[in-house]
Design a protein around this motif. Structure first.
Motif, PDB file in Angstrom:
ATOM      1  N   VAL A  65       0.844  -1.192   0.000  1.00 38.53           N
ATOM      2  CA  VAL A  65       0.000   0.000   0.000  1.00 38.53           C
ATOM      3  C   VAL A  65       0.885   1.250   0.000  1.00 38.53           C
ATOM      4  O   VAL A  65       0.601   2.247  -0.673  1.00 38.53           O
ATOM      5  N   GLU A  66       1.968   1.154   0.759  1.00 37.21           N
ATOM      6  CA  GLU A  66       2.893   2.273   0.854  1.00 37.21           C
ATOM      7  C   GLU A  66       3.489   2.613  -0.515  1.00 37.21           C
ATOM      8  O   GLU A  66       3.562   3.780  -0.911  1.00 37.21           O
ATOM      9  N   GLU A  67       3.903   1.561  -1.219  1.00 32.83           N
ATOM     10  CA  GLU A  67       4.488   1.758  -2.546  1.00 32.83           C
ATOM     11  C   GLU A  67       3.463   2.365  -3.509  1.00 32.83           C
ATOM     12  O   GLU A  67       3.760   3.289  -4.263  1.00 32.83           O
ATOM     13  N   ALA A  68       2.235   1.839  -3.438  1.00 34.83           N
ATOM     14  CA  ALA A  68       1.172   2.359  -4.296  1.00 34.83           C
ATOM     15  C   ALA A  68       0.929   3.835  -4.008  1.00 34.83           C
ATOM     16  O   ALA A  68       0.838   4.663  -4.914  1.00 34.83           O
ATOM     17  N   ALA A  69       0.864   4.169  -2.720  1.00 33.27           N
ATOM     18  CA  ALA A  69       0.588   5.551  -2.336  1.00 33.27           C
ATOM     19  C   ALA A  69       1.721   6.475  -2.760  1.00 33.27           C
ATOM     20  O   ALA A  69       1.503   7.627  -3.114  1.00 33.27           O
ATOM     21  N   TYR A  70       2.948   5.960  -2.713  1.00 35.14           N
ATOM     22  CA  TYR A  70       4.105   6.792  -3.054  1.00 35.14           C
ATOM     23  C   TYR A  70       4.203   7.046  -4.559  1.00 35.14           C
ATOM     24  O   TYR A  70       4.543   8.142  -4.986  1.00 35.14           O
ATOM     25  N   LEU A  71       3.898   6.016  -5.343  1.00 30.20           N
ATOM     26  CA  LEU A  71       4.184   6.099  -6.779  1.00 30.20           C
ATOM     27  C   LEU A  71       2.998   6.487  -7.656  1.00 30.20           C
ATOM     28  O   LEU A  71       3.185   7.108  -8.695  1.00 30.20           O
ATOM     29  N   ALA A  72       1.803   6.082  -7.253  1.00 32.57           N
ATOM     30  CA  ALA A  72       0.711   6.087  -8.231  1.00 32.57           C
ATOM     31  C   ALA A  72      -0.182   7.314  -8.166  1.00 32.57           C
ATOM     32  O   ALA A  72      -0.394   7.893  -7.105  1.00 32.57           O
ATOM     33  N   ASP A  73      -0.722   7.712  -9.320  1.00 36.29           N
ATOM     34  CA  ASP A  73      -1.785   8.726  -9.367  1.00 36.29           C
ATOM     35  C   ASP A  73      -3.134   8.083  -9.142  1.00 36.29           C
ATOM     36  O   ASP A  73      -4.112   8.760  -8.839  1.00 36.29           O
ATOM     37  N   ARG A  74      -3.187   6.782  -9.478  1.00 27.89           N
ATOM     38  CA  ARG A  74      -4.470   6.082  -9.389  1.00 27.89           C
ATOM     39  C   ARG A  74      -4.193   4.721  -8.781  1.00 27.89           C
ATOM     40  O   ARG A  74      -3.381   3.958  -9.302  1.00 27.89           O
ATOM     41  N   VAL A  75      -4.837   4.462  -7.656  1.00 20.29           N
ATOM     42  CA  VAL A  75      -4.629   3.194  -6.960  1.00 20.29           C
ATOM     43  C   VAL A  75      -5.896   2.348  -7.117  1.00 20.29           C
ATOM     44  O   VAL A  75      -6.985   2.777  -6.744  1.00 20.29           O
ATOM     45  N   VAL A  76      -5.719   1.182  -7.701  1.00 16.39           N
ATOM     46  CA  VAL A  76      -6.834   0.284  -7.954  1.00 16.39           C
ATOM     47  C   VAL A  76      -6.762  -0.853  -6.940  1.00 16.39           C
ATOM     48  O   VAL A  76      -5.794  -1.611  -6.923  1.00 16.39           O
ATOM     49  N   VAL A  77      -7.757  -0.923  -6.072  1.00 17.65           N
ATOM     50  CA  VAL A  77      -7.761  -1.933  -5.019  1.00 17.65           C
ATOM     51  C   VAL A  77      -8.621  -3.107  -5.475  1.00 17.65           C
ATOM     52  O   VAL A  77      -9.794  -2.926  -5.804  1.00 17.65           O
ATOM     53  N   MET A  78      -8.031  -4.288  -5.495  1.00 12.67           N
ATOM     54  CA  MET A  78      -8.766  -5.468  -5.948  1.00 12.67           C
ATOM     55  C   MET A  78      -9.027  -6.417  -4.788  1.00 12.67           C
ATOM     56  O   MET A  78      -8.346  -6.384  -3.772  1.00 12.67           O
ATOM     57  N   SER A  79     -10.049  -7.245  -4.959  1.00 16.09           N
ATOM     58  CA  SER A  79     -10.312  -8.268  -3.952  1.00 16.09           C
ATOM     59  C   SER A  79     -10.435  -9.615  -4.654  1.00 16.09           C
ATOM     60  O   SER A  79     -10.770  -9.673  -5.838  1.00 16.09           O
ATOM     61  N   ALA A  80     -10.186 -10.672  -3.912  1.00 16.44           N
ATOM     62  CA  ALA A  80     -10.123 -12.009  -4.504  1.00 16.44           C
ATOM     63  C   ALA A  80     -11.460 -12.735  -4.423  1.00 16.44           C
ATOM     64  O   ALA A  80     -12.374 -12.287  -3.748  1.00 16.44           O
ATOM     65  N   ARG A  81     -11.508 -13.842  -5.133  1.00 18.07           N
ATOM     66  CA  ARG A  81     -12.643 -14.790  -5.071  1.00 18.07           C
ATOM     67  C   ARG A  81     -13.975 -14.142  -5.282  1.00 18.07           C
ATOM     68  O   ARG A  81     -14.740 -14.002  -4.341  1.00 18.07           O
ATOM     69  N   PRO A  82     -14.384 -13.802  -6.450  1.00 15.91           N
ATOM     70  CA  PRO A  82     -13.555 -13.727  -7.645  1.00 15.91           C
ATOM     71  C   PRO A  82     -12.863 -12.378  -7.719  1.00 15.91           C
ATOM     72  O   PRO A  82     -13.185 -11.479  -6.950  1.00 15.91           O
ATOM     73  N   GLY A  83     -11.921 -12.251  -8.656  1.00 16.90           N
ATOM     74  CA  GLY A  83     -11.153 -11.023  -8.781  1.00 16.90           C
ATOM     75  C   GLY A  83     -12.005  -9.849  -9.237  1.00 16.90           C
ATOM     76  O   GLY A  83     -12.531  -9.831 -10.342  1.00 16.90           O
ATOM     77  N   ARG A  84     -12.156  -8.907  -8.337  1.00 17.38           N
ATOM     78  CA  ARG A  84     -12.970  -7.723  -8.656  1.00 17.38           C
ATOM     79  C   ARG A  84     -12.254  -6.471  -8.210  1.00 17.38           C
ATOM     80  O   ARG A  84     -11.449  -6.513  -7.282  1.00 17.38           O
ATOM     81  N   ILE A  85     -12.622  -5.348  -8.824  1.00 18.44           N
ATOM     82  CA  ILE A  85     -12.120  -4.061  -8.348  1.00 18.44           C
ATOM     83  C   ILE A  85     -13.031  -3.582  -7.232  1.00 18.44           C
ATOM     84  O   ILE A  85     -14.249  -3.526  -7.390  1.00 18.44           O
ATOM     85  N   ARG A  86     -12.418  -3.301  -6.078  1.00 16.13           N
ATOM     86  CA  ARG A  86     -13.198  -2.864  -4.926  1.00 16.13           C
ATOM     87  C   ARG A  86     -13.294  -1.354  -4.855  1.00 16.13           C
ATOM     88  O   ARG A  86     -14.287  -0.793  -4.427  1.00 16.13           O
ATOM     89  N   ALA A  87     -12.200  -0.711  -5.242  1.00 12.19           N
ATOM     90  CA  ALA A  87     -12.192   0.750  -5.165  1.00 12.19           C
ATOM     91  C   ALA A  87     -11.108   1.289  -6.081  1.00 12.19           C
ATOM     92  O   ALA A  87     -10.112   0.618  -6.339  1.00 12.19           O
ATOM     93  N   ILE A  88     -11.354   2.492  -6.576  1.00 10.64           N
ATOM     94  CA  ILE A  88     -10.336   3.182  -7.359  1.00 10.64           C
ATOM     95  C   ILE A  88     -10.116   4.539  -6.708  1.00 10.64           C
ATOM     96  O   ILE A  88     -11.067   5.310  -6.538  1.00 10.64           O
ATOM     97  N   HIS A  89      -8.896   4.769  -6.269  1.00 10.23           N
ATOM     98  CA  HIS A  89      -8.576   6.041  -5.618  1.00 10.23           C
ATOM     99  C   HIS A  89      -7.702   6.875  -6.530  1.00 10.23           C
ATOM    100  O   HIS A  89      -6.624   6.426  -6.924  1.00 10.23           O
ATOM    101  N   ASP A  90      -8.156   8.056  -6.844  1.00  9.27           N
ATOM    102  CA  ASP A  90      -7.326   8.966  -7.617  1.00  9.27           C
ATOM    103  C   ASP A  90      -6.586   9.871  -6.661  1.00  9.27           C
ATOM    104  O   ASP A  90      -7.197  10.547  -5.833  1.00  9.27           O
ATOM    105  N   VAL A  91      -5.277   9.849  -6.739  1.00 10.79           N
ATOM    106  CA  VAL A  91      -4.444  10.683  -5.876  1.00 10.79           C
ATOM    107  C   VAL A  91      -3.455  11.437  -6.738  1.00 10.79           C
ATOM    108  O   VAL A  91      -2.289  11.102  -6.789  1.00 10.79           O
ATOM    109  N   PRO A  92      -3.953  12.436  -7.477  1.00  7.72           N
ATOM    110  CA  PRO A  92      -3.062  13.143  -8.385  1.00  7.72           C
ATOM    111  C   PRO A  92      -1.875  13.698  -7.610  1.00  7.72           C
ATOM    112  O   PRO A  92      -2.046  14.303  -6.563  1.00  7.72           O
ATOM    113  N   LEU A  93      -0.685  13.417  -8.115  1.00  7.31           N
ATOM    114  CA  LEU A  93       0.521  13.867  -7.440  1.00  7.31           C
ATOM    115  C   LEU A  93       0.975  15.188  -8.026  1.00  7.31           C
ATOM    116  O   LEU A  93       0.747  15.464  -9.192  1.00  7.31           O
TER     117      LEU A  93
END
Ligand code: ADP
Ligand code: ADP
Length: 225
Positions: A194-222
């Motif tokens: 999570v730390e790496e995602a927060a440091y590097l990304a403008d957009r963090v896509v959080v996925m969950s398993a069983r089945p693979g789905r997108i749970r949330a998309i966070h836009d963090v424009p740097l």
């Protein structure tokens, strides 16, 4: 501007004598030109699968992936894996030159391009070293610039820093941001951190398993103009 659109992707792995696995269930995601997107989520949530679909390494899925400019196979997509996959019998120079040779490019321009790439990650003095003579972090830097050699439209990275110690990882994250500043490449990065995602990304896509789905998309424009 929109660069890539993933629409309603469903991927089921069918095993002959086992239960099938729904790795991605109706996943949609828009990626803009020059964005750094991080895919995070627990092991098995379909991150690598989604990356492989985008890379065109597996086209057995339902749904659609639409590019603003369709990539030329092998050239327009740079791939970096957790394990660097450098050829041990080739020097750093010749590993990076791999994709550039035999495409009608003359030797001098290949050498110049490789020097430019190695300088981007501070490895200009290691052109004649072999992978076994480098640290893990240096090898991964070589793998990153090798993926950039063709000047791809997009860089896909699957846990690129996952095998490195914390200090080396921090340095490579900064290297990657510097490369982004120079190239403004669209980057899709799979990470457990999570730390790496927060440091590097403008957009963090959080996925969950069983089945693979997108749970949330966070836009963090740097603030990286
Ligand atoms: P992640 O990268 O998030 O760890 P993966 O995309 O590797 O997730 O895997 C998603 C799901 O699909 C997991 O349940 C995994 O076991 C399964 N899977 C991945 N690759 C295959 C494959 N080649 N054959 C069968 N199942 C697979
Ligand atoms: P990671 O966390 O991404 O992706 P994995 O250990 O899940 O690493 O997967 C490593 C490789 O094994 C991938 O190429 C994936 O496709 C394959 N794989 C994962 N799960 C399965 C599975 N259940 N059956 C067959 N291959 C799998």
């Amino acid at each position: 501007t929109q660069f890539l659109s993933v629409s309603d992707i469903t991927k089921v792995y069918k095993a002959a004598n086992r239960q099938s696995v729904t790795a991605l269930d109706d996943v949609s995601l828009d990626i803009d030109d020059g964005q750094i997107i991080a895919l995070i989520g627990p092991s098995g949530c379909g991150k690598s699968t989604l990356l492989r679909m985008i890379a065109g390494l597996d086209d057995d899925y339902q749904g659609e992936i639409t590019w603003a400019t369709p990539p030329k196979p092998g050239r327009d997509i740079g791939f970096v894996f957790q394990e660097h996959a450098l050829l041990p019998w080739r020097t750093v120079q010749r590993n990076v030159a791999l994709g550039l040779e035999g495409k009608g490019a003359d030797k001098a321009s290949v050498t110049a391009r490789v020097a430019e790439l190695l300088a981007m990650v501070g490895l200009q003095d290691f052109a004649n070293s072999y992978p076994s003579e480098l640290s893990g972090g240096m090898r991964q830097r070589v793998a990153i610039v090798r993926a950039l050699a063709y000047n791809p439209q997009i860089l896909l990275m699957d846990e690129p820093f996952g095998a490195l110690d914390a200090i080396t990882r921090d340095r490579l994250q900064d290297d990657l941001l510097r490369i982004w500043e120079q190239t403004k490449k669209t980057i899709v990065l799979v990470t457990h951190s999570v730390e790496e995602a927060a440091y590097l990304a403008d957009r963090v896509v959080v996925m969950s398993a069983r089945p693979g789905r997108i749970r949330a998309i966070h836009d963090v424009p740097l603030p990286r103009e």
